[in-house]
Design a protein around this motif. Structure first.
Motif, PDB file in Angstrom:
ATOM      1  N   ASP A 104       0.850  -1.191   0.000  1.00 34.81           N
ATOM      2  CA  ASP A 104       0.000   0.000   0.000  1.00 34.81           C
ATOM      3  C   ASP A 104       0.880   1.232   0.000  1.00 34.81           C
ATOM      4  OD1 ASP A 104      -2.739  -0.073  -0.216  1.00 34.81           O
ATOM      5  OD2 ASP A 104      -3.101  -0.513   1.885  1.00 34.81           O
TER       6      ASP A 104
ATOM      7  N   HIS B 206      -2.270   0.232  -4.825  1.00 34.80           N
ATOM      8  CA  HIS B 206      -2.251  -1.049  -4.112  1.00 34.80           C
ATOM      9  C   HIS B 206      -1.881  -2.168  -5.098  1.00 34.80           C
ATOM     10  CE1 HIS B 206      -3.631  -3.787  -0.891  1.00 34.80           C
ATOM     11  NE2 HIS B 206      -4.014  -4.548  -1.887  1.00 34.80           N
TER      12      HIS B 206
ATOM     13  N   SER C 297      -6.598   3.078  -4.994  1.00 32.42           N
ATOM     14  CA  SER C 297      -7.277   2.919  -3.718  1.00 32.42           C
ATOM     15  C   SER C 297      -7.752   4.282  -3.207  1.00 32.42           C
ATOM     16  CB  SER C 297      -6.297   2.286  -2.723  1.00 32.42           C
ATOM     17  OG  SER C 297      -6.880   2.108  -1.470  1.00 32.42           O
TER      18      SER C 297
ATOM     19  N   ASN D 212      -9.392   5.946   0.316  1.00 32.23           N
ATOM     20  CA  ASN D 212      -9.701   5.733   1.724  1.00 32.23           C
ATOM     21  C   ASN D 212     -10.997   6.460   2.070  1.00 32.23           C
ATOM     22  OD1 ASN D 212      -9.723   5.582   4.525  1.00 32.23           O
ATOM     23  ND2 ASN D 212      -7.491   5.498   4.593  1.00 32.23           N
TER      24      ASN D 212
ATOM     25  N   LYS E 104     -11.322   1.070   2.497  1.00 32.28           N
ATOM     26  CA  LYS E 104     -10.810   1.561   1.212  1.00 32.28           C
ATOM     27  C   LYS E 104     -11.590   0.940   0.064  1.00 32.28           C
ATOM     28  CE  LYS E 104      -6.151   1.735   3.016  1.00 32.28           C
ATOM     29  NZ  LYS E 104      -4.848   1.100   2.985  1.00 32.28           N
TER      30      LYS E 104
ATOM     31  N   GLU F 194     -11.601  -2.982   0.920  1.00 37.21           N
ATOM     32  CA  GLU F 194     -10.678  -3.538   1.918  1.00 37.21           C
ATOM     33  C   GLU F 194     -10.861  -2.798   3.234  1.00 37.21           C
ATOM     34  OE1 GLU F 194      -6.104  -2.893   2.714  1.00 37.21           O
ATOM     35  OE2 GLU F 194      -6.374  -4.311   1.071  1.00 37.21           O
TER      36      GLU F 194
ATOM     37  N   SER G  64      -9.271  -2.449   7.249  1.00 33.33           N
ATOM     38  CA  SER G  64      -8.053  -2.722   8.025  1.00 33.33           C
ATOM     39  C   SER G  64      -8.321  -2.569   9.507  1.00 33.33           C
ATOM     40  CB  SER G  64      -6.942  -1.750   7.626  1.00 33.33           C
ATOM     41  OG  SER G  64      -6.604  -1.916   6.289  1.00 33.33           O
TER      42      SER G  64
ATOM     43  N   ARG H 179      -2.794  -4.170  11.648  1.00 35.69           N
ATOM     44  CA  ARG H 179      -2.040  -4.767  10.538  1.00 35.69           C
ATOM     45  C   ARG H 179      -2.829  -5.849   9.799  1.00 35.69           C
ATOM     46  NH1 ARG H 179       3.444  -3.822  10.249  1.00 35.69           N
ATOM     47  NH2 ARG H 179       4.299  -2.562  11.909  1.00 35.69           N
TER      48      ARG H 179
ATOM     49  N   SER I 256      -5.835  -7.176   7.428  1.00 36.31           N
ATOM     50  CA  SER I 256      -6.615  -6.686   6.295  1.00 36.31           C
ATOM     51  C   SER I 256      -7.691  -7.704   5.935  1.00 36.31           C
ATOM     52  CB  SER I 256      -5.671  -6.472   5.108  1.00 36.31           C
ATOM     53  OG  SER I 256      -6.389  -6.433   3.913  1.00 36.31           O
TER      54      SER I 256
ATOM     55  N   SER J 271     -10.614  -8.247   2.887  1.00 35.79           N
ATOM     56  CA  SER J 271     -11.043  -7.678   1.612  1.00 35.79           C
ATOM     57  C   SER J 271     -12.007  -8.589   0.873  1.00 35.79           C
ATOM     58  CB  SER J 271      -9.831  -7.362   0.734  1.00 35.79           C
ATOM     59  OG  SER J 271      -9.152  -8.538   0.378  1.00 35.79           O
TER      60      SER J 271
ATOM     61  N   TYR K 131      -2.117  -9.690   6.100  1.00 33.20           N
ATOM     62  CA  TYR K 131      -1.348  -9.094   7.194  1.00 33.20           C
ATOM     63  C   TYR K 131      -0.286  -8.179   6.594  1.00 33.20           C
ATOM     64  CZ  TYR K 131       1.426  -8.635  11.409  1.00 33.20           C
ATOM     65  OH  TYR K 131       2.109  -8.113  12.492  1.00 33.20           O
ATOM     66  N   TYR K 132      -0.239  -6.931   7.062  1.00 30.65           N
ATOM     67  CA  TYR K 132       0.780  -5.967   6.624  1.00 30.65           C
ATOM     68  C   TYR K 132       1.963  -6.034   7.567  1.00 30.65           C
ATOM     69  CZ  TYR K 132      -2.423  -3.698   3.355  1.00 30.65           C
ATOM     70  OH  TYR K 132      -3.268  -3.433   2.300  1.00 30.65           O
TER      71      TYR K 132
END
Length: 135
Positions: free
Chosen positions: A9, A18, A49, A51, A57, A93, A95, A98, A100, A102, A133-134
């Motif tokens: 991202d 994204h 993307s 927000n 998003k 998506e 969040s 961390r 996610s 979607s 997971y980010y």
């Protein structure tokens, strides 16, 4: 089916890009025929993307797909799909830290070819529900 991949991202205010690289495995019954088709593919969506609510998003953009291994059998005819396709993706998506979550619709622009022969109106489209997971 299932999928696994990597995503990134990059955001500027409410807007962002994204990109992803996703490997997925799907299978489905062939309508009007006695058979099942299995598709292993690599998707590379590059999504714009927006927000909406800080944690939510909207995403949309082009999707490039390469069939890694696709084939099956229907009515005693073996099918093998080898041509790349281009499509689009549109989804949402959310969040939580961390984590996610979607939901996305992946549509195809061009028809899927089998051994270089057109299959009529058949297009490779699907709906994906993902947990990510980010790092």
């Amino acid at each position: 089916g299932w999928l696994a991949g990597a995503m990134l991202d990059v955001a500027w205010g409410k807007w962002g890009i994204h990109p992803e690289a996703v490997y997925s495995r799907n299978s489905f019954n062939i309508s009007g025929a006695d058979g099942r088709l299995k598709i292993n593919q690599i998707d590379v969506p590059v999504l714009l993307s927006y927000n909406v609510l800080g944690v939510l998003k909207l995403q949309a953009g082009p999707r490039f797909c390469v069939m890694d291994n696709a084939g099956g059998c229907s009515n005693n005819v073996d099918w093998h799909i080898k041509t790349p396709t281009m499509g689009y993706a549109i989804g949402v998506e959310g969040s939580l830290g961390r984590i996610s979550l979607s939901a996305r619709y992946n549509g195809a622009i061009n028809r899927t070819d089998v051994w270089g022969f057109s299959t009529g109106k058949n297009k490779n489209s699907n709906i994906q529900l993902c947990v990510g997971y980010y790092f």
